[in-house]
Design an enzyme around this catalytic site. Structure first.
Site, PDB file in Angstrom:
ATOM      1  N   THR A  79       0.832  -1.198   0.000  1.00 18.93           N
ATOM      2  CA  THR A  79       0.000   0.000   0.000  1.00 18.93           C
ATOM      3  C   THR A  79       0.869   1.251   0.000  1.00 18.93           C
ATOM      4  O   THR A  79       2.026   1.204   0.407  1.00 18.93           O
ATOM      5  CB  THR A  79      -0.921  -0.033   1.241  1.00 18.93           C
ATOM      6  OG1 THR A  79      -1.649  -1.256   1.215  1.00 18.93           O
ATOM      7  CG2 THR A  79      -1.899   1.111   1.288  1.00 18.93           C
TER       8      THR A  79
HETATM    9  O1  DON Z   1      -7.191  -2.114   2.780  1.00 15.99           O
HETATM   10  C1  DON Z   1      -6.473  -2.483   3.688  1.00 15.99           C
HETATM   11  O2  DON Z   1      -6.666  -2.184   4.847  1.00 15.99           O
HETATM   12  C2  DON Z   1      -5.244  -3.320   3.383  1.00 15.99           C
HETATM   13  N1  DON Z   1      -5.425  -4.051   2.171  1.00 15.99           N
HETATM   14  C3  DON Z   1      -4.030  -2.440   3.336  1.00 15.99           C
HETATM   15  C4  DON Z   1      -2.776  -3.250   3.155  1.00 15.99           C
HETATM   16  C5  DON Z   1      -1.556  -2.516   3.523  1.00 15.99           C
HETATM   17  O3  DON Z   1      -1.587  -1.426   4.019  1.00 15.99           O
HETATM   18  C6  DON Z   1      -0.284  -3.221   3.274  1.00 15.99           C
HETATM   19  N2  DON Z   1       0.833  -2.413   3.579  1.00 15.99           N
HETATM   20  N3  DON Z   1       1.587  -1.724   3.813  1.00 15.99           N
END
Ligand code: DON
Length: 602
Positions: free
Chosen positions: A411
């Protein structure tokens, strides 16, 4: 998407793009080599600013702003470059939530571009033949985990409505970089290596099972393989073709025709577990405009993303519960961090139980933020750790929920303010590192694994349906917390957000408290060491990635233990970005030192 203003002079655009291709790789290396022991200084600007997790993406966004573009133009340029240079974290094959503050009328719009489950999906999607939940890696690296991507539609919706530059211009930086090449970052190379190590062998691969992704990120063959080293000049001509296609056709060039067919084929022929996405699923994708979730906090208004994200509600609950306490004046004060951890516990207990896609299950958003309810919840916070918090019974409650899991690296967050008074706060994701690991043949982008954000178990221990269970056409619960803060007069004050899986909520709330309560500047607010609680152990950030003079995590953990906390000292790789608008209108920006980002503005 239409260009709504004059076309910038072609020669000037070409000169700037040439400069981008030549100068930015050197810039990127300079940033990577900065002194990690010193707290970086906040960037300042008077007109416009963009902060992303990669220097090339920040510069692409800043270039659009210099050309007279808006935050919408800058967002498309930054997002398309991120998908190329930081593909482990976000991209064309992923989803996002964005808050847009319209400079023309002050309105705040939140856009839900979350990935969506195919219409063939069932609540048993992530159960095996004996109805046991699949191993996470098995579901992650599969066609089952791929939701219909939202980023192309978000770019189109945002650019159509608020963009000023021609589509060809906003897609040009990514196209140019994909053709000219860019240096592979140490962060990307390390993550490739980390995933390769999880395979049984180079011949027997779950991670990088896809030949296109293997060829792009890995050198070697089935006998010996390793991540391409940091600094390798990577080119992605297939991605350049995709950029050209999107510039010409807009989102329709993604959701129909050869790209859509290639996505469906890649999902349905996954060598681990095939998925069930169809061309109709892609054609039906829509960005949904949703009501922002706003709370008052110490005279300001803090606005975030509502369901299917839990971010706006959970950050809002934490702040409202903390408002009744004096947090002192030390951002690392042990009592302030204790209170922050307790607020996190209570917010997570509610989040886990109640929040999911509100188009499918009732989510009592107003009840969860009801002042009387939150006052009663805050009254549970004492001077010692309360231990596991139970969910409350907010007004209007009906549904049940479950399932929390920490995620790393899939993300990225983008914060932008332009000269027209527009602001964008967007958290964008492919879920886990490199999404589901499959690069769509011919188009050079990775697919997401966002559907693993659903609960694998469709029912809880009592047999009741879980709010965040898989359903056809549903969007999985998220923790993403893009946030925009307004001052008492309603003027734009702070733009922020972070990656980090379910830790996003604590990272974002903590950065807000650092800025709003402790008066830290944007850079210090995102740099300060993290402490948070997701209704389990209190997590204290280990030194290493954090940049804070004199920080002693063991001493802090000991002080929290004395208040009854079970503590865990661990690396906590946030990726915060923040822009603060000063009283004189000056912009101050900070990018998380734990990642590669920079604030670029003027
Ligand atoms: O939408 C969400 O909460 C997760 N899919 C976010 C994933 C995430 O932040 C991964 N990394 N840093």
């Amino acid at each position: 998407m239409q260009a709504t203003l004059r076309t910038p002079r072609r020669a000037a655009v070409l000169a700037l793009l040439a400069a981008l291709a030549v100068a930015l790789p050197a810039f990127a290396q300079g940033v990577a080599a900065r002194d990690a022991a010193r707290l970086p200084e906040a960037a300042t600007a008077t007109r416009e600013m963009v902060v992303t997790a990669h220097p090339l993406a920040s510069e692409a966004g800043a270039l659009m702003l210099r050309l007279g573009g808006t935050a919408a133009d800058a967002m498309v340029a930054a997002q398309t470059v991120l998908g190329l240079v930081e593909p482990q974290s976000s991209g064309i094959g992923g989803g996002a939530f964005a808050l847009w503050r319209d400079g023309a009328n002050g309105a705040l719009v939140t856009l839900d571009a979350r990935e969506t489950a195919p219409m063939a999906a069932t609540p048993e999607r992530f159960l095996d033949a004996v109805a046991a939940p699949l191993e996470f890696a098995d579901a992650w690296q599969s066609g089952l985990s791929v939701g219909v991507p939202g980023v192309p539609a978000l770019m189109q919706a945002t650019h159509d409505r608020w963009g000023r530059l021609p589509r060809a211009t906003v897609f040009a930086p990514a196209r140019r970089l994909a053709l000219a090449g860019f240096p592979l970052s140490g962060r990307t190379a390390d993550q490739v290596e980390g995933l390769l190590k999880r395979n049984a062998s180079c011949a027997d691969r779950l991670f990088f099972r896809d030949p296109a992704a293997f060829a792009h990120f890995v050198e070697g063959d089935a006998t010996a393989c390793a991540a391409k080293p940091a600094g390798t000049i990577l080119r992605n001509p297939a991605y350049a073709r995709l950029m050209r296609r999107l510039a010409r056709r807009g989102a329709a060039g993604f959701y129909a025709g050869p790209v859509a067919r290639a996505v469906v084929e890649a999902v349905r022929s996954d060598p681990n577990r095939p998925g069930d996405m169809t061309l109709d699923d892609l054609a039906a994708y829509r960005v949904i405009a949703r009501a922002p979730v706003c709370v008052g906090y110490r005279g300001r208004t803090v606005c975030g993303m509502g369901p299917p994200s839990s971010g706006g509600v959970a950050v809002g609950q934490m702040l409202r519960m903390l408002e009744g306490f004096d947090l002192g004046d030390d951002p690392l004060g042990e009592r302030a961090l204790h209170l922050f951890a307790e607020a996190g516990r209570l917010a997570f207990a509610d989040r886990n139980r109640y929040v999911a896609d509100a188009d499918f299950v009732p989510v009592p958003v107003a009840g969860l933020l009801d002042p009387g309810y939150l006052a009663a919840r805050a009254a549970l916070i004492g001077e010692r750790d309360m231990g596991a918090a139970a969910p409350g019974d907010p007004p209007g409650a009906a549904a049940a929920g479950a399932h929390v899991r920490a995620k790393d690296s899939g993300t990225s967050h983008v914060s932008i303010i332009d000269r027209f008074g527009n602001a964008l706060s967007m958290t964008t994701t492919v879920e886990s590192s490199f999404g589901n690991g499959v690069m769509v043949p011919g188009f050079g982008f990775l697919l997401n694994n966002e559907l693993t954000d659903f609960s694998f178990a469709p029912v809880d221990e009592s047999g009741d349906p879980v709010a965040n269970r898989v359903e056809p056409g549903k969007r999985p619960r998220s923790s993403m917390s893009p946030t925009i803060v307004f001052d008492a007069e309603g003027a734009l004050s702070v733009v922020t957000g972070s990656p980090g899986g379910s830790r996003i909520i604590g990272y974002t709330a903590r950065a807000l408290v650092n800025a709003l309560d402790f008066g830290l500047d944007a850079q210090a607010a995102v740099s300060a060491p993290h402490v948070q609680n997701r209704n389990g152990a209190t997590e204290v950030e280990a030194t290493g990635e954090t940049v804070w003079p004199g920080y002693d995590p063991e001493a802090l953990a000991a002080a929290l233990k004395a208040r009854g906390h079970e503590t865990r000292v661990a690396p906590m790789t946030s990726g915060l970005s923040m822009i603060v608008v000063g009283p004189d209108g000056r912009l101050t920006g900070g990018a998380d030192p734990r990642r590669d980002g920079v604030a670029a503005g003027r």
